[in-house]
Design a protein around this motif. Structure first.
Motif, short mmCIF file in Angstrom:
data_model
loop_
_atom_site.label_atom_id
_atom_site.label_comp_id
_atom_site.label_asym_id
_atom_site.label_seq_id
_atom_site.Cartn_x
_atom_site.Cartn_y
_atom_site.Cartn_z
N LYS A 53 0.83 -1.20 0.00
CA LYS A 53 0.00 0.00 0.00
C LYS A 53 0.88 1.26 0.00
N PRO A 58 -2.84 6.02 -2.05
CA PRO A 58 -3.34 4.64 -2.02
C PRO A 58 -3.79 4.12 -3.38
N SER A 61 -0.87 2.20 -5.52
CA SER A 61 -0.14 1.14 -4.83
C SER A 61 0.29 0.08 -5.83
N LYS A 92 -7.35 5.55 4.34
CA LYS A 92 -6.23 4.79 4.92
C LYS A 92 -6.55 4.24 6.30
N TRP A 101 -8.75 1.15 3.12
CA TRP A 101 -8.04 0.09 2.41
C TRP A 101 -7.97 -1.18 3.24
N SER A 209 2.10 -2.13 4.38
CA SER A 209 2.13 -0.70 4.08
C SER A 209 3.39 -0.08 4.68
#
Length: 209
Positions: A53, A58, A61, A92, A101, A209
């Motif tokens: 991520k 986002p 990604s 997020k 996400w 992430s």
């Protein structure tokens, strides 16, 4: 879930940025997975999906198809631009159902099909279904999670609707937004299916992430 309704008109150009398959060195976070029976997302020699991520964007990604290599860096078989989250203020927040996400962690791949039929407001066409996941608050379960695109059940594109979004037609970069699923362009998810069919279907998805 992946289908979402947008308020503003979309760009008309098809977005295929991010590159199709390319065999190369593994991404740094996938190079040496943690030891232990539950940490490694694939058996030695198997394949898995790896979603990295992008904190700054986002919708830009990366999703990788990886091959697990015993005692060495895992190998990238293909990589694609991908998005997860609706682009809003909770995009997020992994505990924001239908907005944020996907939570970090490992997921089992439950199924894959080229003809998913989610109905008039669901996900259609090429789709990879992964398991539900409880987010970091320990309470909120994210459900109906897929890797998918925007298309009809048979994999074709829906009709162009000037000034309006068709959730079954890829109109531009804003289509990377989702209700939490991982979104790819139609060309990229078709390529992923072809690569997975060639190298072996992944049984796991790793999200970081």
């Amino acid at each position: 879930m992946g289908i979402r309704h947008r308020i503003v008109p979309l760009a008309a150009a098809l977005a295929l940025t991010g590159g199709l398959a390319a065999t190369e060195a593994a991404p740094a976070l996938a190079a040496h997975p943690a030891s232990g029976p539950s940490a490694r997302p694939a058996a030695a020699g198997g394949t898995y999906l790896y979603f990295n991520k992008n904190q700054s964007n986002p919708s830009n990604s990366r999703l990788y198809l990886m091959k697990s290599i015993p005692n060495a860096k895992d190998k990238v078989l293909a990589k694609y631009r991908a998005g997860s989250g609706n682009g809003g203020r909770n995009a997020k927040n992994e505990c924001a159902s239908m907005q944020g996400w996907l939570p970090n962690g490992s997921y089992r791949v439950l199924d894959h099909t080229k003809r998913h039929n989610g109905g008039s407001r669901g996900i259609n066409g090429y789709a990879i279904h992964v398991q539900d996941k409880v987010c970091k608050n320990g309470r909120t379960k994210r459900t109906e999670l897929f890797v998918h695109s925007e298309m009809n059940v048979n994999g074709t594109q829906g009709a162009h609707k000037p000034g309006r979004d068709n959730p079954y037609r890829w109109d531009g970069v804003r289509d990377y937004y989702s209700l939490g699923c991982i979104k790819l362009t139609p060309a990229h998810i078709m390529n992923l299916f072809a690569k997975a069919g060639h190298y072996g279907w992944p049984k796991a998805l790793k999200v970081v992430s």
